[in-house]
Design an enzyme around this catalytic site. Structure first.
Site, mmCIF file in Angstrom:
data_model
loop_
_atom_site.group_PDB
_atom_site.id
_atom_site.type_symbol
_atom_site.label_atom_id
_atom_site.label_comp_id
_atom_site.label_asym_id
_atom_site.label_seq_id
_atom_site.Cartn_x
_atom_site.Cartn_y
_atom_site.Cartn_z
ATOM 1 N N HIS A 32 0.838 -1.191 0.000
ATOM 2 C CA HIS A 32 0.000 0.000 0.000
ATOM 3 C C HIS A 32 0.875 1.244 0.000
ATOM 4 O O HIS A 32 1.903 1.296 0.657
ATOM 5 C CB HIS A 32 -0.997 0.018 1.155
ATOM 6 C CG HIS A 32 -0.424 -0.227 2.514
ATOM 7 N ND1 HIS A 32 0.060 -1.463 2.924
ATOM 8 C CD2 HIS A 32 -0.254 0.604 3.564
ATOM 9 C CE1 HIS A 32 0.488 -1.366 4.176
ATOM 10 N NE2 HIS A 32 0.320 -0.121 4.586
ATOM 11 N N HIS A 60 1.041 5.186 0.789
ATOM 12 C CA HIS A 60 0.416 6.261 1.555
ATOM 13 C C HIS A 60 0.546 7.567 0.784
ATOM 14 O O HIS A 60 1.647 7.919 0.349
ATOM 15 C CB HIS A 60 1.127 6.456 2.900
ATOM 16 C CG HIS A 60 0.980 5.318 3.847
ATOM 17 N ND1 HIS A 60 0.058 5.321 4.865
ATOM 18 C CD2 HIS A 60 1.642 4.138 3.940
ATOM 19 C CE1 HIS A 60 0.170 4.201 5.561
ATOM 20 N NE2 HIS A 60 1.118 3.465 5.000
#
Length: 136
Positions: free
Chosen positions: A98, A100
């Site tokens: 992921h 950010h």
């Protein structure tokens, strides 16, 4: 236990999704560091960036670009901190890649990505470059 980010991508559990395409989904972090803090994940499970194929990296970062533009326009962010915690030692809490995207605002008292770690190498930059290039 199955991956929470895979479940979000498949819409099996709720999330504040602000972007999705065929390859990635972007949703607001449940524990945001700033207003609009967004996580972008590939739809296909991949633990780290090294688990993606070349083209998948490009589609993921196209989503990062689109989300950054959306957050800039909607929240009037002055800048962004964009990063990946790659592996447990780097602080990766969910084993699904992921990215950010954290909106930054003048006076938010945040620091740069350089504040994440201070561990200067014992070797020279030139010696490290030779080690890296020896495998290329």
């Amino acid at each position: 236990m199955e991956c929470i980010f895979c479940k979000i991508a498949r819409k099996e559990i709720p999330a504040q999704v602000i972007y999705e395409d065929m390859h990635a989904v972007g949703f607001l972090d449940r524990d945001p560091r700033a207003a609009g803090h967004t996580l972008i994940v590939p739809n296909r499970h991949a633990e780290t960036i090294l688990d993606l194929q070349g083209g998948e990296v490009g589609t993921l970062f196209s989503a990062v670009r689109e989300i950054t533009a959306l957050l800039k326009k909607s929240l009037h962010a002055d800048g962004f901190t964009i990063g990946i915690n790659h592996g447990v030692v780097a602080g990766q809490a969910v084993s699904h890649l992921h990215v950010h995207v954290i909106p930054r605002f003048m006076g938010d008292h945040g620091t740069s990505i350089h504040a994440v770690i201070t561990n200067p190498p014992a070797e020279s930059v030139e010696a490290i470059a030779k080690k890296i290039m020896a495998l290329n």
